[in-house]
Design a protein around this motif. Structure first.
Motif, PDB file in Angstrom:
ATOM      1  N   GLY A 206       0.577  -1.269  -0.005  1.00  0.00           N
ATOM      2  CA  GLY A 206      -0.187  -0.097  -0.066  1.00  0.00           C
ATOM      3  C   GLY A 206       0.519   1.335   0.051  1.00  0.00           C
ATOM      4  O   GLY A 206       0.521   2.450  -0.229  1.00  0.00           O
ATOM      5  N   THR A 207       2.120   1.081   0.168  1.00  0.00           N
ATOM      6  CA  THR A 207       2.876   2.347   0.273  1.00  0.00           C
ATOM      7  C   THR A 207       3.288   2.911  -1.156  1.00  0.00           C
ATOM      8  O   THR A 207       3.642   3.922  -1.466  1.00  0.00           O
ATOM      9  CB  THR A 207       4.403   2.032   0.961  1.00  0.00           C
ATOM     10  OG1 THR A 207       4.924   1.217   0.266  1.00  0.00           O
ATOM     11  CG2 THR A 207       3.999   1.837   2.262  1.00  0.00           C
ATOM     12  N   GLY A 208       3.198   1.887  -2.194  1.00  0.00           N
ATOM     13  CA  GLY A 208       3.549   2.116  -3.437  1.00  0.00           C
ATOM     14  C   GLY A 208       4.909   2.464  -3.524  1.00  0.00           C
ATOM     15  O   GLY A 208       5.282   2.721  -4.435  1.00  0.00           O
ATOM     16  N   GLY A 209       5.714   2.081  -2.745  1.00  0.00           N
ATOM     17  CA  GLY A 209       7.054   2.397  -2.653  1.00  0.00           C
ATOM     18  C   GLY A 209       7.719   3.463  -1.939  1.00  0.00           C
ATOM     19  O   GLY A 209       8.788   3.736  -1.927  1.00  0.00           O
ATOM     20  N   ASP A 210       6.572   4.331  -1.468  1.00  0.00           N
ATOM     21  CA  ASP A 210       6.781   5.439  -0.710  1.00  0.00           C
ATOM     22  C   ASP A 210       6.848   5.392   0.829  1.00  0.00           C
ATOM     23  O   ASP A 210       5.863   5.351   1.160  1.00  0.00           O
ATOM     24  CB  ASP A 210       6.088   6.698  -1.254  1.00  0.00           C
ATOM     25  CG  ASP A 210       6.254   8.019  -0.328  1.00  0.00           C
ATOM     26  OD1 ASP A 210       7.408   7.929   0.439  1.00  0.00           O
ATOM     27  OD2 ASP A 210       5.631   8.978  -0.427  1.00  0.00           O
ATOM     28  N   PHE A 211       7.721   5.162   1.406  1.00  0.00           N
ATOM     29  CA  PHE A 211       7.944   4.746   3.020  1.00  0.00           C
ATOM     30  C   PHE A 211       8.002   6.005   3.791  1.00  0.00           C
ATOM     31  O   PHE A 211       8.191   5.873   5.032  1.00  0.00           O
ATOM     32  CB  PHE A 211       8.990   3.980   3.148  1.00  0.00           C
ATOM     33  CG  PHE A 211       8.528   2.391   3.095  1.00  0.00           C
ATOM     34  CD1 PHE A 211       8.422   1.769   2.119  1.00  0.00           C
ATOM     35  CD2 PHE A 211       8.699   1.461   4.442  1.00  0.00           C
ATOM     36  CE1 PHE A 211       7.843   0.487   1.856  1.00  0.00           C
ATOM     37  CE2 PHE A 211       8.361   0.262   4.246  1.00  0.00           C
ATOM     38  CZ  PHE A 211       8.040  -0.415   3.286  1.00  0.00           C
ATOM     39  N   GLY A 259      -0.673  -0.359   5.029  1.00  0.00           N
ATOM     40  CA  GLY A 259      -0.865  -0.852   3.715  1.00  0.00           C
ATOM     41  C   GLY A 259      -0.213  -2.330   3.470  1.00  0.00           C
ATOM     42  O   GLY A 259       0.253  -2.626   2.552  1.00  0.00           O
ATOM     43  N   ILE A 260      -0.420  -3.176   4.646  1.00  0.00           N
ATOM     44  CA  ILE A 260       0.009  -4.521   4.502  1.00  0.00           C
ATOM     45  C   ILE A 260      -1.294  -5.389   4.714  1.00  0.00           C
ATOM     46  O   ILE A 260      -2.123  -5.338   5.485  1.00  0.00           O
ATOM     47  CB  ILE A 260       0.871  -4.808   5.830  1.00  0.00           C
ATOM     48  CG1 ILE A 260       2.102  -4.155   5.392  1.00  0.00           C
ATOM     49  CG2 ILE A 260       0.954  -6.429   5.740  1.00  0.00           C
ATOM     50  CD1 ILE A 260       3.263  -4.330   6.607  1.00  0.00           C
ATOM     51  N   SER A 261      -1.528  -6.298   3.653  1.00  0.00           N
ATOM     52  CA  SER A 261      -2.970  -7.189   3.793  1.00  0.00           C
ATOM     53  C   SER A 261      -3.014  -8.119   4.824  1.00  0.00           C
ATOM     54  O   SER A 261      -3.830  -8.324   5.128  1.00  0.00           O
ATOM     55  CB  SER A 261      -3.085  -7.825   2.413  1.00  0.00           C
ATOM     56  OG  SER A 261      -2.233  -8.696   2.382  1.00  0.00           O
ATOM     57  N   GLU A 283     -11.323  -2.521   3.467  1.00  0.00           N
ATOM     58  CA  GLU A 283     -11.790  -3.060   4.863  1.00  0.00           C
ATOM     59  C   GLU A 283     -11.850  -4.764   4.950  1.00  0.00           C
ATOM     60  O   GLU A 283     -11.863  -5.234   5.850  1.00  0.00           O
ATOM     61  CB  GLU A 283     -12.907  -2.318   4.950  1.00  0.00           C
ATOM     62  CG  GLU A 283     -14.158  -2.853   3.788  1.00  0.00           C
ATOM     63  CD  GLU A 283     -15.511  -2.355   4.086  1.00  0.00           C
ATOM     64  OE1 GLU A 283     -15.928  -2.203   5.417  1.00  0.00           O
ATOM     65  OE2 GLU A 283     -16.308  -1.978   3.203  1.00  0.00           O
ATOM     66  N   GLU A 284     -11.929  -5.340   3.655  1.00  0.00           N
ATOM     67  CA  GLU A 284     -11.699  -6.859   3.830  1.00  0.00           C
ATOM     68  C   GLU A 284     -10.214  -7.420   4.046  1.00  0.00           C
ATOM     69  O   GLU A 284     -10.260  -8.694   4.310  1.00  0.00           O
ATOM     70  CB  GLU A 284     -11.889  -7.150   2.445  1.00  0.00           C
ATOM     71  CG  GLU A 284     -13.411  -6.875   1.979  1.00  0.00           C
ATOM     72  CD  GLU A 284     -14.822  -7.635   2.779  1.00  0.00           C
ATOM     73  OE1 GLU A 284     -14.452  -8.696   3.195  1.00  0.00           O
ATOM     74  OE2 GLU A 284     -15.759  -6.956   3.030  1.00  0.00           O
ATOM     75  N   ALA A 285      -9.128  -6.531   4.205  1.00  0.00           N
ATOM     76  CA  ALA A 285      -7.918  -7.117   4.418  1.00  0.00           C
ATOM     77  C   ALA A 285      -7.630  -8.068   5.425  1.00  0.00           C
ATOM     78  O   ALA A 285      -8.314  -7.747   6.854  1.00  0.00           O
ATOM     79  CB  ALA A 285      -6.982  -5.859   4.340  1.00  0.00           C
ATOM     80  N   PRO A 286      -7.100  -9.301   5.594  1.00  0.00           N
ATOM     81  CA  PRO A 286      -7.022 -10.038   6.600  1.00  0.00           C
ATOM     82  C   PRO A 286      -6.491  -9.654   7.763  1.00  0.00           C
ATOM     83  O   PRO A 286      -6.692 -10.035   9.030  1.00  0.00           O
ATOM     84  CB  PRO A 286      -6.505 -11.328   6.056  1.00  0.00           C
ATOM     85  CG  PRO A 286      -5.921 -10.920   4.688  1.00  0.00           C
ATOM     86  CD  PRO A 286      -6.633  -9.786   4.288  1.00  0.00           C
TER      87      PRO A 286
END
Lengths: 313, 259
Positions: A206-211, A259-261, A283-286
């Motif tokens: 979810g960061t798309g590479g931008d930490f 941003g971690i599923s 919202e469904e992310a485990p």
């Protein structure tokens, strides 16, 4: 009471935090003896005594650290033969577990790794199958060799005698067969080490590479920064920061997943954290099944706002 | 260049893993597969041999179902397999596992390289490679994230917590590789067909001259006293960001004394 050998984890003489934790644990089993291999034992002496080391065995022969793990196993094997300790405690990192492995073969002793608690017996606690089971185990043959993970005890001070003994060990040719020809220190981030940190903030796909929002939030909390396998595989963050089954297993007081599923691969590395917080657009992310607190939203707006609020406290 | 790759058949991490009544890992009630981390070792062995010449032998220990791990490795391209299968081995710890593997490697004929993954995905100790190096008296070249083998010397990069190290050793050597080293191939249709004709030997402890009293649950140097399934974590509060998600997050952290 029998001695308990504790292999001291240090980087170029600077004693790392788990050493004090392991000396604290050693006192439950016997009289702690610190084993310090490498330069800097004299400097470390007072600190080790302060956490209960009655004896300090120092090996300053540079050959001990110029070859991969095998010489350190020979140091411990010599001490096990001479001192007949009640147990040997070793840091449960990659090198420590390999030192334990070789020592177990040499002394025909049982080896327990990734231990998160040790009580009298010694009886150990481990967390297995991605943190879904807790296992109690003991060593039934030889000298218990126990690899202890960071954060397994709160360090408690105790006045150890700290008597200092320089050991001379001659290493076998086979222990010197694997030579470390170069060593490039990791760039210091100024943040706590991932496995030792009380708080870890991790970023994922979810960061798309931008930490940068992940790092800023981590810094506001004095936290270490971690990354999911997806972020590491994409080349966004170094592998040494990967949290998960094939990276680091962390168990901090607070774990923040941004941003971690929350795939099983990641859960295996953080599921035993005391408190878990997640920020995810889906919202469904485990990952939300695990959390104590979750925010369904964009990490690029949620994290900066949280960072500002925390800084204002 | 002859290479022996040690592989393990493990319960699928995606399934509901658990324990038997004697506290050994349940290997029957769940689907098994070649440990994902061993695929990197098989791939590395194939790449080394393909760059020159030689043979890749895959070695495993396990019950009948473990033959699947050998089969997958052969499908990827390994030349032959050895499967150590003996009821007396069930419940062995890492010490006994490394003993049986070491004896099997000696019987195969110590190769130029013994290759392994960095750890199994079930036990996850990561100690068998170092134990094997100790038992076989081979230089230990473990946790390789980069590896080159040239002129009888193995050179590798090992990424530690505080430094990245370059490590060198002469062959024969024991090498373990991480999941950073390569991208394991999928078996091709041709590979799957070819694997059916590749030789797989089945050996027992007697074939290796290992006494049953040295292995198995009853003779292990460690004993599991209890296994407890952790209660699933209870889901806490989930809020949807309506412009104040960050503030609410900070409030949660303050209430719980993290700030």
């Amino acid at each position: 009471m029998a001695e308990v050998l504790v292999l001291i984890d240090h980087a170029n003489g600077e004693v790392k935090k788990p050493a004090a934790e392991m000396l604290t644990i050693a006192r439950r089993l016997g009289e702690p003896s610190a084993v310090f291999i490498g330069p800097g034992a004299e400097t470390a002496k007072d600190l080790l005594a302060r956490y209960g080391a009655d004896k300090i065995y120092a090996v300053s022969d540079p050959a001990a650290l110029e070859h991969l793990v095998a010489p350190q196993a020979e140091v411990l094997a010599q001490l096990v033969a001479e001192k007949q300790p009640a147990a040997v405690l070793i840091p449960s990192n990659a090198a420590g577990k390999e030192i334990g492995a070789r020592l177990a073969v040499k002394t025909e002793s049982g080896l327990l790794t990734d231990v998160v608690d040790v009580q009298a017996g010694p009886v150990t606690t481990q967390s297995v199958f991605a943190g879904s089971y807790s296992v109690e185990a003991k060593v039934s043959k030889g000298t218990p060799i126990i690899c202890v993970k960071p954060n397994s005890a709160a360090p408690e001070q105790a006045n150890g005698a700290g008597s200092f003994e320089e050991l001379s060990v001659s290493f076998s040719d086979s222990a010197k067969a694997s030579k470390i020809t170069a060593s490039e220190p990791k760039k210091a981030s100024g943040r706590p080490e991932l496995t030792e940190a009380a708080i870890v903030v991790s970023g994922g796909r979810g960061t798309g590479g931008d930490f940068s929002p992940v790092e800023a939030f981590a810094d506001s909390l004095g936290a270490a920064v971690g990354a999911s396998r997806a972020a590491v595989d994409a080349g966004w963050y170094p592998h040494s920061s990967q949290v998960g089954q094939t990276g680091k297993q962390v168990s901090p007081q607070l774990y923040v997943a941004a941003g971690i599923s929350g795939a099983i691969q990641h859960r295996a590395g953080m599921q035993t954290s005391k408190t878990i917080v997640a920020i995810n657009k889906d919202e469904e992310a485990p990952i939300f099944e695990l959390v104590d607190f979750g925010v369904v939203g964009d990490l690029f707006t949620v994290l900066p706002q949280a960072t500002e609020t925390v800084k204002g406290k | 260049m002859n290479i022996v790759v040690c592989v393990k058949h493990v319960p699928d991490a995606q399934s509901d893993r658990g324990f038997n009544e004697d506290n050994t890992t349940d290997r029957e009630g769940v689907d098994g597969l070649l440990s994902e981390l061993d695929e990197y070792a098989v791939e590395q062995a194939l790449q080394i041999v393909e760059a020159g010449e030689g043979e890749v032998t895959v070695l495993t220990i396990g019950p009948a179902a473990a033959a699947e791990a050998v089969k997958k490795s052969l499908q990827m391209g390994a030349d032959k397999g050895v499967h150590i299968c003996d009821d007396a081995i069930a419940g062995s710890d890492a010490l006994a596992t490394s003993l049986v593997l070491a004896e099997a490697i000696k019987k195969i004929g110590t190769p130029d390289i013994v290759l392994t993954g960095m750890a199994s995905t079930d036990g996850t100790m990561g100690v068998v490679p170092a134990m094997l190096a100790e038992r076989l008296g081979l230089p230990q070249v473990t946790y390789a994230s980069e590896l080159s083998v040239d002129g009888g010397v193995a050179t590798m990069r090992r990424d530690g917590d505080t430094a990245s190290e370059t490590i060198q050793a002469s062959l024969p050597a024991l090498i373990s590789v991480t999941d950073q080293i390569n991208e394991p191939r999928y078996p091709s249709f041709k590979g799957i067909m070819a694997a059916k004709k590749k030789p797989v030997e089945e050996w027992t402890l007697a074939d290796l001259g290992v006494d049953a009293g040295q292995v198995g649950l009853a003779n292990a140097a460690t004993a599991v006293v209890a296994t407890t399934k952790r209660p699933p974590r209870e889901q806490g509060t989930i809020v949807t960001d309506e412009g104040d998600g960050g503030t609410k997050l900070a409030e949660f952290l303050t209430t719980n004394k993290f700030v």
